[in-house]
Design an enzyme around this catalytic site. Structure first.
Site: not given
Ligand code: NDP
Length: 287
Positions: A49, A93, A116
């Site tokens: 990422k 994460q 997200d």
């Protein structure tokens, strides 16, 4: 059979994002990547990422926190990032250590920085079909793949195998919407579904999101259907394989995604797109 080249489609999206970001006047969008612990897979996802941010001209900061961090301290860190006007997107994460409740963490991220798309408000907006929220990256990436390949969705039977909060459920909510490119009839299957094979064989579009290597075999699909393989599994030999037995399924399918190079790169491209959206939301907010 037509291969759905997610790698190429994602690369094209990154090129156009890079162009858009290069035209921005003033500060660039900034994504905060929070990682708790040092799990190798999570570290590798964060690296991917971060590299994607670098490539397209987004700023990123990796915040590394120890495995034993208290939930309260993690929530305080998130609050700090929420309040920082220079941060446009926050990604924590997953998975998190057992003593930290994932729900608490996703709910702590400011909805307008939740790139997200897992915050209850964003999930709620998706379910209600409201504009303005973030759509989770993997479902959004699958939607873009279907659109780019001009795979008919309206009125079609989409069978999704896997009901996780990050893939199956939000994808079902997305494809069932009363909107152009959606309007599908969606079946959401899981490990307790009876007659799974009967369901998968009735799918015009079959999405495999189980995390079960090569589970979808040739006899489980409808000839001429579209097969979207979300699964990422590593074999004992270290090879990456999906949830679909590509070699035997591909000759029967009309469209199919490979693993790697299918859904995976799209997830990252959508994260970049969502971060740019977050930046636009941050700029609109009164300081
Ligand atoms: P989860 O483990 O959270 O969910 C798996 C789902 O699959 C569950 O709903 C489970 O059912 C269902 N399932 C498992 N085995 C079977 C079976 N034999 N028959 C029917 N249903 C079954 O997984 P995720 O959604 O997080 O991830 C799924 C896969 O996708 C993984 O391989 C993951 O690595 C990959 N992934 C890939 C991404 C990408 O960008 N390409 C992004 C996210 C995930 P039940 O609920 O009943 O347990």
């Amino acid at each position: 059979m037509r291969l759905i080249d997610g790698k190429k489609i994602a690369a094209d999206i990154r090129v156009s994002l890079r162009h858009e970001i290069s035209q921005l006047v003033g500060r660039k969008p900034h994504l905060a990547l929070v990682i708790v612990g040092d799990h190798p897979a999570s570290l590798s996802y964060i690296r991917g990422k971060k590299n994607a941010c670098l490539e397209i001209g987004l700023l990123s900061s990796v915040i590394e926190l120890p495995t034993e961090i208290a939930e309260k301290s993690l929530l305080e860190k998130i609050d700090e990032l929420n309040k920082n006007p220079l941060i446009d997107g926050i990604l924590v994460q997953m998975p998190l250590p057992k003593h930290i409740r994932e729900y608490k963490v996703t709910a702590a991220i400011a909805p307008e920085k939740d790139v997200d798309g897992f915050h209850p408000l964003n999930i709620g907006k998706l379910l209600l079909g409201e504009e303005g929220g973030f759509i989770p990256c993997t479902p959004k990436g699958i939607f873009v793949l279907l659109q780019t390949m001009q795979i008919p969705v309206q009125g079609k039977h989409v069978v999704i195998v896997g009901r996780s909060n990050i893939v199956g459920k939000p994808l079902a909510a997305l494809l069932v919407q009363k909107k152009t490119g959606c309007n599908a009839t969606v079946t959401l299957a899981h490990s307790q579904s009876a007659h799974l094979e009967k369901l998968t064989r009735s799918a015009d579009i079959l999405v495999a999101a189980m995390g079960s290597p090569l589970f979808i075999r040739q006899e489980m699909i409808k000839p001429g259907s579209a097969i979207i393989d979300v699964g990422i599994n590593r074999t004992k030999e270290g090879k990456l394989v999906g949830d679909v037995d590509f070699e035997h399924v591909a000759p029967l399918a009309e469209w199919i995604t490979p693993v790697p190079g299918g859904v995976g790169p799209m997830t990252i491209a959508m994260l970049m797109q969502n971060t740019l959206e977050g930046y636009k939301k941050t700029l609109k907010r009164p300081s």
